[in-house]
Motif scaffolding. Structure first.
Motif, PDB file in Angstrom:
ATOM      1  N   GLN A  82      -2.027   8.289 121.082  1.00 43.65           N
ATOM      2  CA  GLN A  82      -1.804   7.577 119.822  1.00 43.65           C
ATOM      3  C   GLN A  82      -2.037   8.509 118.633  1.00 43.65           C
ATOM      4  O   GLN A  82      -1.298   8.487 117.644  1.00 43.65           O
ATOM      5  N   TYR A  83      -3.057   9.315 118.735  1.00 41.92           N
ATOM      6  CA  TYR A  83      -3.374  10.284 117.680  1.00 41.92           C
ATOM      7  C   TYR A  83      -2.202  11.248 117.470  1.00 41.92           C
ATOM      8  O   TYR A  83      -1.777  11.516 116.351  1.00 41.92           O
ATOM      9  N   ALA A  84      -1.651  11.747 118.579  1.00 35.82           N
ATOM     10  CA  ALA A  84      -0.509  12.667 118.514  1.00 35.82           C
ATOM     11  C   ALA A  84       0.719  11.966 117.940  1.00 35.82           C
ATOM     12  O   ALA A  84       1.499  12.559 117.195  1.00 35.82           O
ATOM     13  N   GLY A  85       0.862  10.669 118.296  1.00 32.09           N
ATOM     14  CA  GLY A  85       2.008   9.907 117.800  1.00 32.09           C
ATOM     15  C   GLY A  85       1.967   9.727 116.289  1.00 32.09           C
ATOM     16  O   GLY A  85       2.983   9.842 115.609  1.00 32.09           O
ATOM     17  N   VAL A  86       0.784   9.434 115.767  1.00 34.33           N
ATOM     18  CA  VAL A  86       0.632   9.262 114.324  1.00 34.33           C
ATOM     19  C   VAL A  86       0.916  10.581 113.601  1.00 34.33           C
ATOM     20  O   VAL A  86       1.582  10.623 112.572  1.00 34.33           O
ATOM     21  N   GLU A  87       0.403  11.675 114.162  1.00 28.26           N
ATOM     22  CA  GLU A  87       0.624  12.989 113.564  1.00 28.26           C
ATOM     23  C   GLU A  87       2.119  13.326 113.552  1.00 28.26           C
ATOM     24  O   GLU A  87       2.646  13.856 112.566  1.00 28.26           O
ATOM     25  N   GLN A  88       2.800  12.998 114.655  1.00 22.43           N
ATOM     26  CA  GLN A  88       4.226  13.276 114.740  1.00 22.43           C
ATOM     27  C   GLN A  88       5.017  12.436 113.739  1.00 22.43           C
ATOM     28  O   GLN A  88       6.004  12.884 113.157  1.00 22.43           O
ATOM     29  N   GLN A  89       4.560  11.193 113.517  1.00 21.00           N
ATOM     30  CA  GLN A  89       5.233  10.327 112.563  1.00 21.00           C
ATOM     31  C   GLN A  89       5.151  10.902 111.154  1.00 21.00           C
ATOM     32  O   GLN A  89       6.115  10.864 110.388  1.00 21.00           O
ATOM     33  N   LEU A  90       3.988  11.448 110.809  1.00 18.15           N
ATOM     34  CA  LEU A  90       3.825  12.068 109.498  1.00 18.15           C
ATOM     35  C   LEU A  90       4.802  13.227 109.316  1.00 18.15           C
ATOM     36  O   LEU A  90       5.459  13.357 108.277  1.00 18.15           O
ATOM     37  N   LYS A  91       4.905  14.074 110.330  1.00 12.03           N
ATOM     38  CA  LYS A  91       5.801  15.219 110.247  1.00 12.03           C
ATOM     39  C   LYS A  91       7.261  14.779 110.187  1.00 12.03           C
ATOM     40  O   LYS A  91       8.059  15.349 109.449  1.00 12.03           O
ATOM     41  N   SER A  92       7.603  13.740 110.977  1.00 11.62           N
ATOM     42  CA  SER A  92       8.982  13.247 110.994  1.00 11.62           C
ATOM     43  C   SER A  92       9.380  12.675 109.645  1.00 11.62           C
ATOM     44  O   SER A  92      10.499  12.893 109.168  1.00 11.62           O
ATOM     45  N   ASN A  93       8.453  11.929 109.021  1.00 12.65           N
ATOM     46  CA  ASN A  93       8.744  11.357 107.711  1.00 12.65           C
ATOM     47  C   ASN A  93       8.992  12.442 106.672  1.00 12.65           C
ATOM     48  O   ASN A  93       9.887  12.330 105.826  1.00 12.65           O
ATOM     49  N   ASP A  94       8.183  13.516 106.728  1.00 14.21           N
ATOM     50  CA  ASP A  94       8.372  14.619 105.794  1.00 14.21           C
ATOM     51  C   ASP A  94       9.742  15.267 105.982  1.00 14.21           C
ATOM     52  O   ASP A  94      10.437  15.606 105.018  1.00 14.21           O
ATOM     53  N   ARG A  95      10.128  15.450 107.251  1.00 12.19           N
ATOM     54  CA  ARG A  95      11.414  16.082 107.537  1.00 12.19           C
ATOM     55  C   ARG A  95      12.581  15.194 107.116  1.00 12.19           C
ATOM     56  O   ARG A  95      13.586  15.666 106.580  1.00 12.19           O
ATOM     57  N   LEU A  96      12.461  13.869 107.362  1.00 12.16           N
ATOM     58  CA  LEU A  96      13.523  12.938 106.986  1.00 12.16           C
ATOM     59  C   LEU A  96      13.685  12.894 105.471  1.00 12.16           C
ATOM     60  O   LEU A  96      14.811  12.833 104.963  1.00 12.16           O
ATOM     61  N   ASP A  97      12.573  12.913 104.748  1.00 11.67           N
ATOM     62  CA  ASP A  97      12.643  12.928 103.286  1.00 11.67           C
ATOM     63  C   ASP A  97      13.364  14.177 102.794  1.00 11.67           C
ATOM     64  O   ASP A  97      14.165  14.128 101.857  1.00 11.67           O
ATOM     65  N   SER A  98      13.086  15.304 103.449  1.00 14.52           N
ATOM     66  CA  SER A  98      13.723  16.561 103.070  1.00 14.52           C
ATOM     67  C   SER A  98      15.217  16.525 103.362  1.00 14.52           C
ATOM     68  O   SER A  98      16.037  16.953 102.537  1.00 14.52           O
ATOM     69  N   ILE A  99      15.590  15.987 104.533  1.00 14.30           N
ATOM     70  CA  ILE A  99      17.009  15.881 104.906  1.00 14.30           C
ATOM     71  C   ILE A  99      17.742  14.965 103.943  1.00 14.30           C
ATOM     72  O   ILE A  99      18.860  15.250 103.507  1.00 14.30           O
TER      73      ILE A  99
END
Length: 229
Positions: A62-79
């Motif tokens: 779950q910890y890894a999932g939350v961390e991945q979500q943060l990174k994904s959101n940053d990348r999606l915002d950039s795209i």
């Protein structure tokens, strides 16, 4: 010919940035809270009855999932930001160009939606049907059409008597001349792009009195005409 570009106002851009920042802060706050709970649980576990390995593994996942979500959101915002910038750059290059676009759809805003109709000859009777984005018929009008290019304006009044909500609507024209022969009425819009409106989710090209979404453009050329025909 003077040209201009209408963009986001400073206040709307600031508001959009504030919303995105708030969303990121909420996710980051949840992530920090989760991490604090996990470390606190590890520090205070009973040495005689330690945390079950399977439970600990699930919490790490779950910890890894939350961390991945943060990174994904940053990348999606950039795209998304890059895509909007690219779309805006493409749209501004249309200024001064002559475009032809599909004109069956128009946006109803502030009680008005307009279409450009072009009849090869006069139509004694034309049935104009307006449908919403889901294909539901909301209004029907019958009128005569002159030969040539003309503008049809709809005030948003539905057949039920109620005023339709703002949104995208499509038009269909079934016309006949005095002999009862069908008249094919063209709804395409052609003209020189005077300016570009970047305030919405999609760039809109302004051609005379007509507003054309960038996705509706079918051909681009060069010309001197500044009004739809």
């Amino acid at each position: 010919m003077s040209t201009s570009i209408t963009g986001l106002t400073a206040s709307s851009a600031s508001a959009t940035g504030a919303i995105a920042k708030t969303d990121a802060q909420e996710i980051a706050g949840n992530f920090t809270q989760f991490l604090t709970l996990l470390t606190t649980q590890l520090k205070n576990q009973n040495p005689l009855d330690p945390l079950d390995t399977n439970q600990f593994t699930q919490q790490l996942v779950q910890y890894a999932g939350v961390e991945q979500q943060l990174k994904s959101n940053d990348r999606l915002d950039s795209i998304l930001a890059n895509a909007k910038a690219s779309s805006a750059a493409t749209a501004t290059s249309f200024v001064g160009q002559t475009v032809t676009a599909e004109g069956t759809t128009a946006d109803l805003k502030d009680g008005r939606a307009t279409w450009n109709l072009n009849a090869p000859r006069a139509a004694k009777q034309a049935t104009i049907t307006i449908s919403d984005a889901k294909g539901n018929v909301v209004a029907t009008q019958t009128k005569a059409l002159a030969a040539g290019s003309q503008t049809f304006a709809w005030d948003g009044r539905a057949s039920s008597g109620f005023t339709s909500a703002n949104g995208t609507y499509s038009i269909k024209v079934d016309a006949m001349d005095a002999t009862g022969t069908r008249v094919l009425v063209d709804t395409k819009v052609s003209g020189t792009v005077d300016k570009v409106d970047l305030s919405g989710s999609e760039p809109v090209l302004i051609v005379g009195a007509a507003s054309i979404k960038l996705s509706n453009v079918r051909s681009v050329g060069t010309g001197l005409s500044t009004s739809p025909n």
